[in-house]
Design a protein around this motif. Sequence first.
Motif, PDB file in Angstrom:
ATOM      1  N   ARG A 130       0.289   7.089  -7.048  1.00 57.55           N
ATOM      2  CA  ARG A 130      -1.159   7.245  -7.148  1.00 57.55           C
ATOM      3  C   ARG A 130      -1.514   8.254  -8.239  1.00 57.55           C
ATOM      4  NH1 ARG A 130      -4.935   6.107  -3.302  1.00 57.55           N
ATOM      5  NH2 ARG A 130      -3.370   6.161  -1.620  1.00 57.55           N
ATOM      6  N   GLU A 131      -0.800   9.379  -8.257  1.00 51.75           N
ATOM      7  CA  GLU A 131      -1.058  10.413  -9.262  1.00 51.75           C
ATOM      8  C   GLU A 131      -0.735   9.902 -10.657  1.00 51.75           C
ATOM      9  OE1 GLU A 131      -0.123  14.355  -6.492  1.00 51.75           O
ATOM     10  OE2 GLU A 131       1.501  13.360  -7.594  1.00 51.75           O
ATOM     11  N   TRP A 189       3.400   1.932  -1.539  1.00 53.82           N
ATOM     12  CA  TRP A 189       3.924   2.264  -2.860  1.00 53.82           C
ATOM     13  C   TRP A 189       3.128   3.407  -3.495  1.00 53.82           C
ATOM     14  CZ3 TRP A 189       4.633  -3.312  -5.294  1.00 53.82           C
ATOM     15  CH2 TRP A 189       5.788  -3.887  -4.755  1.00 53.82           C
ATOM     16  N   LEU A 190       1.839   3.463  -3.230  1.00 53.18           N
ATOM     17  CA  LEU A 190       0.996   4.488  -3.869  1.00 53.18           C
ATOM     18  C   LEU A 190       1.454   5.898  -3.520  1.00 53.18           C
ATOM     19  CD1 LEU A 190      -2.581   2.962  -3.478  1.00 53.18           C
ATOM     20  CD2 LEU A 190      -1.277   3.229  -5.589  1.00 53.18           C
ATOM     21  N   GLU A 191       2.115   6.058  -2.384  1.00 50.34           N
ATOM     22  CA  GLU A 191       2.547   7.397  -1.955  1.00 50.34           C
ATOM     23  C   GLU A 191       4.000   7.680  -2.304  1.00 50.34           C
ATOM     24  OE1 GLU A 191       0.017   9.095  -1.206  1.00 50.34           O
ATOM     25  OE2 GLU A 191      -1.235   7.301  -1.056  1.00 50.34           O
ATOM     26  N   ALA A 222      -6.273   3.419  -9.278  1.00 50.71           N
ATOM     27  CA  ALA A 222      -5.360   3.856  -8.208  1.00 50.71           C
ATOM     28  C   ALA A 222      -5.944   3.601  -6.825  1.00 50.71           C
ATOM     29  CB  ALA A 222      -5.011   5.336  -8.377  1.00 50.71           C
ATOM     30  N   THR A 223      -6.672   2.497  -6.686  1.00 53.15           N
ATOM     31  CA  THR A 223      -7.205   2.115  -5.382  1.00 53.15           C
ATOM     32  C   THR A 223      -6.713   0.719  -5.026  1.00 53.15           C
ATOM     33  OG1 THR A 223      -9.211   1.066  -6.248  1.00 53.15           O
ATOM     34  CG2 THR A 223      -9.295   3.451  -5.824  1.00 53.15           C
ATOM     35  N   LEU A 224      -6.544   0.482  -3.723  1.00 51.53           N
ATOM     36  CA  LEU A 224      -6.112  -0.841  -3.268  1.00 51.53           C
ATOM     37  C   LEU A 224      -7.166  -1.897  -3.581  1.00 51.53           C
ATOM     38  CD1 LEU A 224      -4.494   0.074   0.170  1.00 51.53           C
ATOM     39  CD2 LEU A 224      -3.330  -0.499  -1.966  1.00 51.53           C
ATOM     40  N   THR A 258       3.529  11.246  -7.251  1.00 47.85           N
ATOM     41  CA  THR A 258       3.305   9.991  -6.548  1.00 47.85           C
ATOM     42  C   THR A 258       2.815   8.924  -7.517  1.00 47.85           C
ATOM     43  OG1 THR A 258       0.980  10.430  -6.029  1.00 47.85           O
ATOM     44  CG2 THR A 258       2.639  11.259  -4.457  1.00 47.85           C
ATOM     45  N   PRO A 275       0.803  -1.233   0.000  1.00 51.25           N
ATOM     46  CA  PRO A 275       0.000   0.000   0.000  1.00 51.25           C
ATOM     47  C   PRO A 275       0.832   1.278   0.000  1.00 51.25           C
ATOM     48  CG  PRO A 275      -0.940  -1.597   1.531  1.00 51.25           C
ATOM     49  CD  PRO A 275       0.377  -2.168   1.065  1.00 51.25           C
ATOM     50  N   MET A 296      -0.873   6.782 -11.680  1.00 51.75           N
ATOM     51  CA  MET A 296      -1.941   5.858 -12.049  1.00 51.75           C
ATOM     52  C   MET A 296      -3.192   6.609 -12.496  1.00 51.75           C
ATOM     53  SD  MET A 296      -1.734   2.787  -9.231  1.00 51.75           S
ATOM     54  CE  MET A 296      -0.608   1.413  -9.467  1.00 51.75           C
ATOM     55  N   GLN A 297      -3.557   7.635 -11.739  1.00 49.13           N
ATOM     56  CA  GLN A 297      -4.746   8.409 -12.096  1.00 49.13           C
ATOM     57  C   GLN A 297      -4.562   9.093 -13.444  1.00 49.13           C
ATOM     58  OE1 GLN A 297      -4.913  10.829  -8.551  1.00 49.13           O
ATOM     59  NE2 GLN A 297      -6.313   9.420  -7.489  1.00 49.13           N
TER      60      GLN A 297
END
Length: 593
Positions: free
Chosen positions: A339-340, A327-329, A349-351, A337, A325, A342-343
């Motif tokens: 997450r960004e 990793w997303l940050e 971009a969700t677990l 990031t 988890p 992926m978006q």
Amino acid sequence: MALTLDQLNAATPADAARMLDGLYEHSPWIAEAAIAQRPFRSLAHLKHTMVQVLDQAGREAQLALIRAHPELAGKAMVSNTLTAESTHEQSKAGLTQCTPAEFAQIQQLNADYNAKFGFPFILAVRGPRGTGLNKREIIDTFERRLHHHPDYELRECLRNIHRIVEIRLNDKFGAEPALGNLVWDLHERLAEFSDPGFAEKGQLTVTYLTDAHRAAAQRIAQDMREAGFDEVAIDAVGNVVGRYHASQPGARTLLTGSHYDTVRNGGKYDGRLGIFTPLACVRELARQGRRLPFHFEVVGFAEEEGQRYKATFLGSGALMNDFHPEWLEQKDADGITMREAMQHAGLPATLEAIGALRRDPGAYLGFVEVHIEQGPVLNGLDLPLGIVTSINGGVRYLCEVIGMASHAGTTPMNQRRDAATAVAELALYLEQRAARDGDSVGTIGILQVPGGSTNVVPGRCQFTLDLRAPTDAQRDAMVADVLAELAIICERRGVRHTVEETMRAAAAPSAPAWQQRWEHAVDALGVPLYRMPSGAGHDAMKLHEVMPQAMLFVRGQNAGISHNPLESTTSDDMQLAVEAFQRLLNQLASDTP
């Protein structure tokens, strides 16, 4: 009219020799010696038999063969005294149409090369695909090889002679590596995409979820659809997933694939060969309208190299519910990031979405992977394929030796507490200790003196340790010895040290039944079996944690170099890899109820 193996095997020795005339430049004895070992099971078998004949002939015979070859764009070409085969090859490469400047440059290179090595420069000018290198590629290779050690360069000349013979043999037998050419062309098309800052320099770099990475994923998905996959999708972490359905519902699945991201300024085949080889198999199955008694799933893993984010094996790990988890940050060098990223790529971009990618191991037969070797072993043995017995387990450490910085002119040699020489002593020990096992490897990849100065005895030395072996027990024994020796060296030299473990990966032995399937497939091609460990990590290491796995290596050119623009293989070797994979599929089909 093209020859056949049946004709060659049935011919008298004299007739067979005439059939193989012109393969080795002014050296019919090689083919004649090979003919004595008939029957040949395949062209690959014939090729390797001739390789063995020359290898066993000794250095003087090898030098004589090399010296029987004409210089590139040399006097023989100018005087029209080249053999018909050499004339065709040099003409195909454009060497008969050199500009005066190009001709002068090649002549100087010929002179410099002969002066250094005492034999002419040999290059298979028809290249890895058989369609011909251009003059720039030839000149660049010439200049690069001038810096080789003489013993290495002699072997490189012999390897190129065998490649020349392979192409000439294909011509005689009308053998075209059509599927190998397809795989070659798919790699070339995918290499069109590269990250900014590298694309402008003609360098290949594709890191996780950049625009080039996303374009590469779309291209792979398009290639899969055109090949005939029944389902193609890009999943929540960017993996490209293609499925070719079984002949009946409810069947289990064979999983294969590899990664399509690259290191910075890397090669075209690392990872990607493991996507396009099975893709070629699916293309043939679809063309024949044939179904297997199991589903066939090919995954182009989005990330394996850990270049943009510290998240190695992200693509294959996601299939096993091994996505961290945090990793997303993580942030890249530009502060973006994961997450960004992926978006931006249109991914959830969700677990929850990533967790849904988990595969049920019970639904899978196993995982197989084709990969370029990334090393010099197969190239040095002149073998096109290798059977992987285990993927090495590895441990990495970040270390520091702390001594005392002091004046380089006034500190006597016997009173120094030199941190750098302590690490240098360890490096020599590591070299000897790893070699003791034969297939263990140890590397100090980073060695630096922070704030070092020419006239200061180093007070600190930071370094890394990378220790790998085919089994965890063998690796751990080497680790224990190396760390113990580090302590002994530091105690004797009056310095201290710190050691921080930064990575530990378990060895991944090949599942015996799956390794045997690869062995049977390679043997059926008439190619000698060669078993070897993998020193590099692969996606198969991750899948090994939940299902049986086994790998097939494909020979690399240029001494097997990888993570480098010179990484290469031939369409003939790719053809053999596809054919081996097809045979594995056929074996599995016959074994599956």
